[in-house]
Design a protein around this motif. Structure first.
Motif, PDB file in Angstrom:
ATOM      1  N   LEU A  35     -18.569 -47.953  25.436  1.00 47.94           N
ATOM      2  CA  LEU A  35     -19.786 -48.121  24.646  1.00 47.94           C
ATOM      3  C   LEU A  35     -19.467 -48.073  23.150  1.00 47.94           C
ATOM      4  O   LEU A  35     -19.994 -48.879  22.370  1.00 47.94           O
ATOM      5  CB  LEU A  35     -20.810 -47.040  25.004  1.00 47.94           C
ATOM      6  CG  LEU A  35     -22.130 -47.099  24.244  1.00 47.94           C
ATOM      7  CD1 LEU A  35     -22.884 -48.401  24.532  1.00 47.94           C
ATOM      8  CD2 LEU A  35     -22.989 -45.886  24.587  1.00 47.94           C
ATOM      9  N   LEU A  36     -18.605 -47.170  22.749  1.00 45.10           N
ATOM     10  CA  LEU A  36     -18.201 -47.072  21.347  1.00 45.10           C
ATOM     11  C   LEU A  36     -17.505 -48.359  20.905  1.00 45.10           C
ATOM     12  O   LEU A  36     -17.804 -48.897  19.832  1.00 45.10           O
ATOM     13  CB  LEU A  36     -17.287 -45.857  21.156  1.00 45.10           C
ATOM     14  CG  LEU A  36     -16.752 -45.614  19.747  1.00 45.10           C
ATOM     15  CD1 LEU A  36     -17.894 -45.362  18.767  1.00 45.10           C
ATOM     16  CD2 LEU A  36     -15.796 -44.417  19.764  1.00 45.10           C
ATOM     17  N   ALA A  37     -16.608 -48.869  21.724  1.00 42.07           N
ATOM     18  CA  ALA A  37     -15.901 -50.108  21.391  1.00 42.07           C
ATOM     19  C   ALA A  37     -16.860 -51.286  21.304  1.00 42.07           C
ATOM     20  O   ALA A  37     -16.772 -52.110  20.382  1.00 42.07           O
ATOM     21  CB  ALA A  37     -14.809 -50.378  22.425  1.00 42.07           C
ATOM     22  N   ASP A  38     -17.787 -51.373  22.241  1.00 44.75           N
ATOM     23  CA  ASP A  38     -18.779 -52.447  22.208  1.00 44.75           C
ATOM     24  C   ASP A  38     -19.653 -52.338  20.955  1.00 44.75           C
ATOM     25  O   ASP A  38     -19.932 -53.339  20.288  1.00 44.75           O
ATOM     26  CB  ASP A  38     -19.680 -52.402  23.444  1.00 44.75           C
ATOM     27  CG  ASP A  38     -19.068 -53.022  24.677  1.00 44.75           C
ATOM     28  OD1 ASP A  38     -17.939 -53.551  24.605  1.00 44.75           O
ATOM     29  OD2 ASP A  38     -19.735 -52.984  25.730  1.00 44.75           O
ATOM     30  N   THR A  39     -20.092 -51.136  20.640  1.00 45.58           N
ATOM     31  CA  THR A  39     -20.960 -50.923  19.484  1.00 45.58           C
ATOM     32  C   THR A  39     -20.237 -51.284  18.192  1.00 45.58           C
ATOM     33  O   THR A  39     -20.791 -51.962  17.326  1.00 45.58           O
ATOM     34  CB  THR A  39     -21.454 -49.465  19.438  1.00 45.58           C
ATOM     35  OG1 THR A  39     -22.112 -49.161  20.672  1.00 45.58           O
ATOM     36  CG2 THR A  39     -22.405 -49.219  18.280  1.00 45.58           C
ATOM     37  N   THR A  45     -19.276 -57.874  14.080  1.00 43.67           N
ATOM     38  CA  THR A  45     -19.796 -59.233  14.192  1.00 43.67           C
ATOM     39  C   THR A  45     -21.090 -59.382  13.389  1.00 43.67           C
ATOM     40  O   THR A  45     -21.270 -60.364  12.656  1.00 43.67           O
ATOM     41  CB  THR A  45     -20.034 -59.594  15.669  1.00 43.67           C
ATOM     42  OG1 THR A  45     -18.785 -59.529  16.357  1.00 43.67           O
ATOM     43  CG2 THR A  45     -20.611 -60.993  15.815  1.00 43.67           C
ATOM     44  N   THR A  46     -21.979 -58.415  13.490  1.00 42.02           N
ATOM     45  CA  THR A  46     -23.251 -58.470  12.779  1.00 42.02           C
ATOM     46  C   THR A  46     -23.021 -58.434  11.270  1.00 42.02           C
ATOM     47  O   THR A  46     -23.652 -59.183  10.513  1.00 42.02           O
ATOM     48  CB  THR A  46     -24.169 -57.316  13.219  1.00 42.02           C
ATOM     49  OG1 THR A  46     -24.298 -57.336  14.644  1.00 42.02           O
ATOM     50  CG2 THR A  46     -25.554 -57.429  12.595  1.00 42.02           C
ATOM     51  N   HIS A  47     -22.098 -57.589  10.823  1.00 50.11           N
ATOM     52  CA  HIS A  47     -21.803 -57.513   9.388  1.00 50.11           C
ATOM     53  C   HIS A  47     -21.184 -58.830   8.910  1.00 50.11           C
ATOM     54  O   HIS A  47     -21.536 -59.346   7.844  1.00 50.11           O
ATOM     55  CB  HIS A  47     -20.878 -56.330   9.112  1.00 50.11           C
ATOM     56  CG  HIS A  47     -21.070 -55.737   7.762  1.00 50.11           C
ATOM     57  ND1 HIS A  47     -20.791 -54.437   7.482  1.00 50.11           N
ATOM     58  CD2 HIS A  47     -21.516 -56.265   6.584  1.00 50.11           C
ATOM     59  CE1 HIS A  47     -21.055 -54.182   6.216  1.00 50.11           C
ATOM     60  NE2 HIS A  47     -21.492 -55.288   5.650  1.00 50.11           N
ATOM     61  N   ASN A  48     -20.297 -59.394   9.709  1.00 44.36           N
ATOM     62  CA  ASN A  48     -19.701 -60.695   9.406  1.00 44.36           C
ATOM     63  C   ASN A  48     -20.795 -61.743   9.235  1.00 44.36           C
ATOM     64  O   ASN A  48     -20.790 -62.527   8.270  1.00 44.36           O
ATOM     65  CB  ASN A  48     -18.740 -61.062  10.547  1.00 44.36           C
ATOM     66  CG  ASN A  48     -18.147 -62.443  10.445  1.00 44.36           C
ATOM     67  OD1 ASN A  48     -18.813 -63.421  10.115  1.00 44.36           O
ATOM     68  ND2 ASN A  48     -16.878 -62.552  10.773  1.00 44.36           N
ATOM     69  N   PHE A  97     -10.226 -50.611  20.426  1.00 41.46           N
ATOM     70  CA  PHE A  97     -11.524 -51.257  20.599  1.00 41.46           C
ATOM     71  C   PHE A  97     -11.369 -52.618  21.266  1.00 41.46           C
ATOM     72  O   PHE A  97     -12.176 -52.993  22.116  1.00 41.46           O
ATOM     73  CB  PHE A  97     -12.257 -51.394  19.262  1.00 41.46           C
ATOM     74  CG  PHE A  97     -12.768 -50.092  18.701  1.00 41.46           C
ATOM     75  CD1 PHE A  97     -13.026 -48.991  19.503  1.00 41.46           C
ATOM     76  CD2 PHE A  97     -12.997 -49.972  17.344  1.00 41.46           C
ATOM     77  CE1 PHE A  97     -13.510 -47.804  18.981  1.00 41.46           C
ATOM     78  CE2 PHE A  97     -13.488 -48.782  16.805  1.00 41.46           C
ATOM     79  CZ  PHE A  97     -13.743 -47.697  17.626  1.00 41.46           C
ATOM     80  N   GLY A  98     -10.340 -53.369  20.882  1.00 38.57           N
ATOM     81  CA  GLY A  98     -10.103 -54.676  21.487  1.00 38.57           C
ATOM     82  C   GLY A  98      -9.862 -54.589  22.983  1.00 38.57           C
ATOM     83  O   GLY A  98     -10.319 -55.446  23.745  1.00 38.57           O
ATOM     84  N   SER A 102     -16.247 -55.094  25.848  1.00 38.63           N
ATOM     85  CA  SER A 102     -16.609 -56.221  26.707  1.00 38.63           C
ATOM     86  C   SER A 102     -17.072 -57.412  25.867  1.00 38.63           C
ATOM     87  O   SER A 102     -17.330 -58.481  26.413  1.00 38.63           O
ATOM     88  CB  SER A 102     -17.721 -55.809  27.682  1.00 38.63           C
ATOM     89  OG  SER A 102     -18.931 -55.560  26.993  1.00 38.63           O
ATOM     90  N   LEU A 103     -17.169 -57.231  24.555  1.00 33.26           N
ATOM     91  CA  LEU A 103     -17.614 -58.293  23.660  1.00 33.26           C
ATOM     92  C   LEU A 103     -16.422 -59.041  23.075  1.00 33.26           C
ATOM     93  O   LEU A 103     -15.396 -58.426  22.771  1.00 33.26           O
ATOM     94  CB  LEU A 103     -18.429 -57.722  22.491  1.00 33.26           C
ATOM     95  CG  LEU A 103     -19.878 -57.382  22.710  1.00 33.26           C
ATOM     96  CD1 LEU A 103     -20.029 -56.208  23.648  1.00 33.26           C
ATOM     97  CD2 LEU A 103     -20.541 -57.095  21.398  1.00 33.26           C
ATOM     98  N   PRO A 104     -16.581 -60.354  22.875  1.00 34.28           N
ATOM     99  CA  PRO A 104     -15.531 -61.085  22.167  1.00 34.28           C
ATOM    100  C   PRO A 104     -15.576 -60.745  20.682  1.00 34.28           C
ATOM    101  O   PRO A 104     -16.605 -60.272  20.172  1.00 34.28           O
ATOM    102  CB  PRO A 104     -15.895 -62.553  22.403  1.00 34.28           C
ATOM    103  CG  PRO A 104     -17.382 -62.539  22.604  1.00 34.28           C
ATOM    104  CD  PRO A 104     -17.690 -61.216  23.274  1.00 34.28           C
ATOM    105  N   ASP A 105     -14.488 -61.001  19.997  1.00 30.76           N
ATOM    106  CA  ASP A 105     -14.445 -60.836  18.556  1.00 30.76           C
ATOM    107  C   ASP A 105     -15.346 -61.885  17.910  1.00 30.76           C
ATOM    108  O   ASP A 105     -15.683 -62.897  18.530  1.00 30.76           O
ATOM    109  CB  ASP A 105     -12.998 -61.004  18.071  1.00 30.76           C
ATOM    110  CG  ASP A 105     -12.763 -60.429  16.686  1.00 30.76           C
ATOM    111  OD1 ASP A 105     -13.686 -59.825  16.105  1.00 30.76           O
ATOM    112  OD2 ASP A 105     -11.641 -60.589  16.180  1.00 30.76           O
ATOM    113  N   ALA A 106     -15.721 -61.667  16.672  1.00 35.47           N
ATOM    114  CA  ALA A 106     -16.523 -62.659  15.937  1.00 35.47           C
ATOM    115  C   ALA A 106     -15.726 -63.955  15.819  1.00 35.47           C
ATOM    116  O   ALA A 106     -14.499 -63.919  15.700  1.00 35.47           O
ATOM    117  CB  ALA A 106     -16.870 -62.123  14.552  1.00 35.47           C
ATOM    118  N   PRO A 107     -16.406 -65.084  15.838  1.00 28.37           N
ATOM    119  CA  PRO A 107     -15.710 -66.357  15.676  1.00 28.37           C
ATOM    120  C   PRO A 107     -14.966 -66.404  14.331  1.00 28.37           C
ATOM    121  O   PRO A 107     -15.457 -65.886  13.333  1.00 28.37           O
ATOM    122  CB  PRO A 107     -16.828 -67.402  15.697  1.00 28.37           C
ATOM    123  CG  PRO A 107     -18.033 -66.710  16.250  1.00 28.37           C
ATOM    124  CD  PRO A 107     -17.859 -65.254  15.985  1.00 28.37           C
TER     125      PRO A 107
END
Length: 170
Positions: A35-39, A45-48, A97-98, A102-107
Motif C-alpha cells: 500500500l505504501l509503494a502504491d501510494t 505520477t500525480t505530481h508529475n 517501491f518499484g 502494483s502501479l506502473p511508473d508515470a509515462p
C-alpha cells in the motif's frame, strides 16, 4: 574489574506484545508495504501530471492534481508509521517501491490531459484494491488500527477515482 555500564540499555529490543502474533504482524506489514509503494507511486505520477498538464483544462487539472498529490503525500507517513508500529521496517527506496507497487511508473512522455485523468483513475482504483486486500489480514488479527487506516484510505481513493471518472464522461 567492574563491567562498564552502557547507560542501562540492553542490546536486544524488547519483544512486541500488542496482542497480534508476529506472523500476523508480518503479513499485515507486508500488505501495508505494498500500500505504501502504491501510494508513493501514485503520488509521484500525480505530481508529475500537475507539472506537465496542458490544454484547455489546465487550470482545473493543475489545481486538482495539486490537491490530490498533497493528500497522497500526507498519506504515506501514517502507512509507514503503522508498518513500524507492527515491528517491521517500512520500505523507502525507489527500488523497493518499484518491486512492491502494483502501479506502473508515470509515462516518460507526458500524455494529453484526459489520458492523465484516465491513468489517475486506474491508479486510485488499484490503490483501493491493494488496501481492500489487506482487510482480511487485519480482521483476522483483530488489528483495528490498520482496519481504520485502510477504511480512511479506501474512502479517499474511491472518492477521488469517482471524481476523476466524472471528468471523462461526455
Amino acid at each position: 574489574m567492574a563491567k562498564k555500564s552502557n547507560g542501562g540499555s540492553s542490546s536486544a529490543a524488547p519483544q512486541i506484545n500488542i496482542g497480534i502474533s508476529e506472523k500476523d504482524r508480518a503479513a499485515i506489514a507486508g500488505g501495508l508495504s505494498k500500500l505504501l509503494a502504491d501510494t508513493y507511486t501514485l503520488y509521484l505520477t500525480t505530481h508529475n501530471f500537475h507539472w506537465n498538464v496542458t490544454g484547455p483544462m489546465f487550470n482545473t487539472l493543475h489545481a486538482m492534481f495539486m490537491t490530490q498529490y498533497t493528500e497522497l503525500w500526507a498519506a504515506v507517513d501514517p502507512v509507514a508509521e503503522r508498518i513500524r508500529s507492527l515491528g517491521h521496517a517500512a520500505p523507502g527506496s525507489y527500488a523497493q517501491f518499484g518491486k512492491l507497487s502494483s502501479l506502473p511508473d508515470a509515462p516518460a512522455t507526458p500524455p494529453k490531459a484526459l489520458e492523465m485523468v484516465r491513468i489517475l483513475v486506474e491508479g486510485h482504483e488499484a490503490v483501493a484494491r491493494t488496501a481492500r486486500g489487506i482487510f482480511p489480514l487485519a480482521d483476522k488479527a483483530g488489528d483495528e488500527p490498520t482496519a481504520d487506516l485502510l477504511t480512511q484510505r479506501l474512502t479517499v481513493h474511491e472518492q477521488t477515482a469517482w471524481m476523476l471518472r466524472s471528468l471523462l464522461e461526455d
